[in-house]
Design an enzyme around this catalytic site. Sequence first.
Site, short mmCIF file in Angstrom:
data_model
loop_
_atom_site.label_atom_id
_atom_site.label_comp_id
_atom_site.label_asym_id
_atom_site.label_seq_id
_atom_site.Cartn_x
_atom_site.Cartn_y
_atom_site.Cartn_z
N HIS A 192 -2.50 16.59 10.46
CA HIS A 192 -3.94 16.25 10.54
C HIS A 192 -4.25 15.61 11.89
CE1 HIS A 192 -7.69 14.61 8.26
NE2 HIS A 192 -7.95 14.79 9.56
N HIS A 215 -7.01 15.89 15.40
CA HIS A 215 -8.19 16.45 16.07
C HIS A 215 -7.89 16.50 17.56
CE1 HIS A 215 -10.79 15.89 12.44
NE2 HIS A 215 -9.96 14.88 12.21
N ARG A 266 -9.50 18.24 19.70
CA ARG A 266 -10.77 18.45 20.44
C ARG A 266 -10.64 19.62 21.42
NH1 ARG A 266 -12.81 15.03 16.63
NH2 ARG A 266 -12.50 12.84 17.07
N ASN A 287 -13.31 20.83 13.29
CA ASN A 287 -14.64 20.25 13.60
C ASN A 287 -14.76 19.97 15.09
OD1 ASN A 287 -12.67 18.19 13.19
ND2 ASN A 287 -14.26 16.67 12.92
N LYS A 306 -10.45 24.04 6.06
CA LYS A 306 -10.87 22.66 5.85
C LYS A 306 -12.27 22.58 5.26
CE LYS A 306 -10.80 18.10 6.61
NZ LYS A 306 -10.62 17.36 7.84
N HIS A 316 -11.53 16.87 2.73
CA HIS A 316 -11.96 15.49 2.95
C HIS A 316 -12.86 15.20 1.75
CE1 HIS A 316 -13.56 12.17 5.75
NE2 HIS A 316 -14.05 11.97 4.53
N HIS A 322 -6.11 12.24 3.98
CA HIS A 322 -6.29 10.78 4.06
C HIS A 322 -6.81 10.11 2.79
CE1 HIS A 322 -10.32 12.23 4.76
NE2 HIS A 322 -10.11 12.50 6.03
N ASP A 342 -4.37 11.56 11.40
CA ASP A 342 -5.81 11.79 11.56
C ASP A 342 -6.24 11.35 12.96
OD1 ASP A 342 -8.42 12.52 11.14
OD2 ASP A 342 -8.82 11.05 9.56
N HIS A 393 -12.12 9.53 20.43
CA HIS A 393 -13.49 9.42 20.94
C HIS A 393 -13.43 8.45 22.10
CE1 HIS A 393 -15.27 11.33 17.38
NE2 HIS A 393 -14.51 10.56 16.62
O1 DOR Z 1 -13.20 9.02 10.93
C1 DOR Z 1 -13.17 10.25 10.98
N1 DOR Z 1 -13.11 10.91 12.17
N2 DOR Z 1 -13.22 10.96 9.83
C2 DOR Z 1 -13.40 12.28 9.83
O2 DOR Z 1 -13.43 12.86 8.78
C3 DOR Z 1 -13.55 13.03 11.12
C4 DOR Z 1 -12.90 12.32 12.22
C5 DOR Z 1 -13.28 12.87 13.58
O3 DOR Z 1 -13.21 14.09 13.79
O4 DOR Z 1 -13.59 12.08 14.48
ZN ZN Z 2 -9.68 14.09 10.37
ZN ZN Z 3 -11.50 13.59 7.18
#
Ligand code: DOR
Ligand code: ZN
Ligand code: ZN
Length: 445
Positions: free
Chosen positions: A61, A63, A65, A95, A146, A181, A235, A308, A312
């Site tokens: 899991h 991201h 980006r 995402n 997902k 999720h 999660h 996870d 950012h």
């Molecule tokens: O806190 C989170 N950040 N929960 C999510 O489900 C998405 C993730 C994100 O992509 O930043």
């Molecule tokens: Zn996530």
């Molecule tokens: Zn999530």
Amino acid sequence: MKSLRLRNCKIFYRGSVISDVEILIEDGKIARLTKLKINRPVDEIIDLNGLLVIPGLIDVHVHLRGLNLAYKEDYDTGTLAAAFGGFSTVLDMPNTDPATENVETFKLKVEAAKPKIYVNVGFYSFIPEKLTEIHRLIAEGVFGFKVFMHRVMPGYKFNDLEDLRKPFETIGETGLPVLVHAEKRETYETVKQENPNGSLEAFEAALSESSENESVNGLIAMLRKIKPVKLHFCHISSQLPLRRIAEAKAEGLSITCEVTPHHLLLSKRSYETLGIYGLVDPPLRSEACVEGLWAGIRRSMVDCIASDHAPHTFEEKSTGNVWNIKTGFPGLETLLPLMLDCVNRGWLSLSKLVKLTSQNPARIFRIAGRGSIEIGYWADLTVVDLNGEFTIDPSKFKSKAMHSPFKGWRGRGVVKGIFVNGAPVVLDGELSGRSGIGRILKPGV
Ligand code: DOR
Ligand code: ZN
Ligand code: ZN
């Protein structure tokens, strides 16, 4: 044939730690494991000075980006963070911008990532708008689909569980998992409408424990009624859903779940020091929940620990109200040190940690030839110093997100190196590999 001999290793092999082992790697795969000295000539010899070698970790899991979100993280920085954090394989969430929701956007990601990656990468997709695309995405190598239950996302649109029956059954026939999720959209939308300016309390109410629990229960009830599909709960953050998941597994439903280090090691009390920076979805929970998750680990109710990793900018995480602020933390560079420290404290065994971070991920997501140290398997190996001391210092992160809720945390258990497909990418804590060493993976049979 390229050959590499690793001498002076301690290895985690089939549940136990064996000292004074030599590993022979040929063409990226483990060719020999022996207590004897390997005498045949090899291209390269690396002395691991008695450090512990465990299977390369797999984070199911992440991201990463990239593309239009590359200012937050890109494939090079994200996979460097993975390598320095001890992960040889990561699976990326859809995402993104553009979102991964069909064959075209899937291929875009594969092509952008291929030359940049330092570890192996696999990709998930949203359920595509046109369900016929499911089979085409599988042909491209997607690892799973997902679903965010509480937010309207790109791809297939649904209002209730009944709308998900068809896509779930179609995916079920292919044997790939659906990743969820689990939180309730009604709860989220209602609380948000009633509290337009937001507050920490409103955020917690919108994404509450009962919301997670009801969403999990609804999905389990649905699974009992439809054709079989593999469901992986992302999660899980509270104890009741974990119990429901364990009961459903015992019934024979095909369900797995993961927990994150931040839900295991932080609680809502952490908001006192972290402020709104600490917002994550699902939110940090009560100490009872944290204890419940640990109990779940002890009782083997948890299948994976995943980061996870949600990079950012610090700015995005500290400005705005709770409805538009960016949630989540970078986690690739903190998961393994933090979890090794837990091993040192006796909170979980090394054997369980390996199960939750490499063996189970490989089995559940069908990552063939990885996840264990075995002859014939890929030489994806993580080298750790169990006694080495660390202090979490985000200013040293390879991730573009150079911040962490664990900043300043100290403990024992340091990542010293990583081999990916037999190549040393990190050695003695320094970069030794190049981008492109990682491969784009597809699920095996
Ligand atoms: O806190 C989170 N950040 N929960 C999510 O489900 C998405 C993730 C994100 O992509 O930043
Ligand atoms: Zn996530
Ligand atoms: Zn999530």
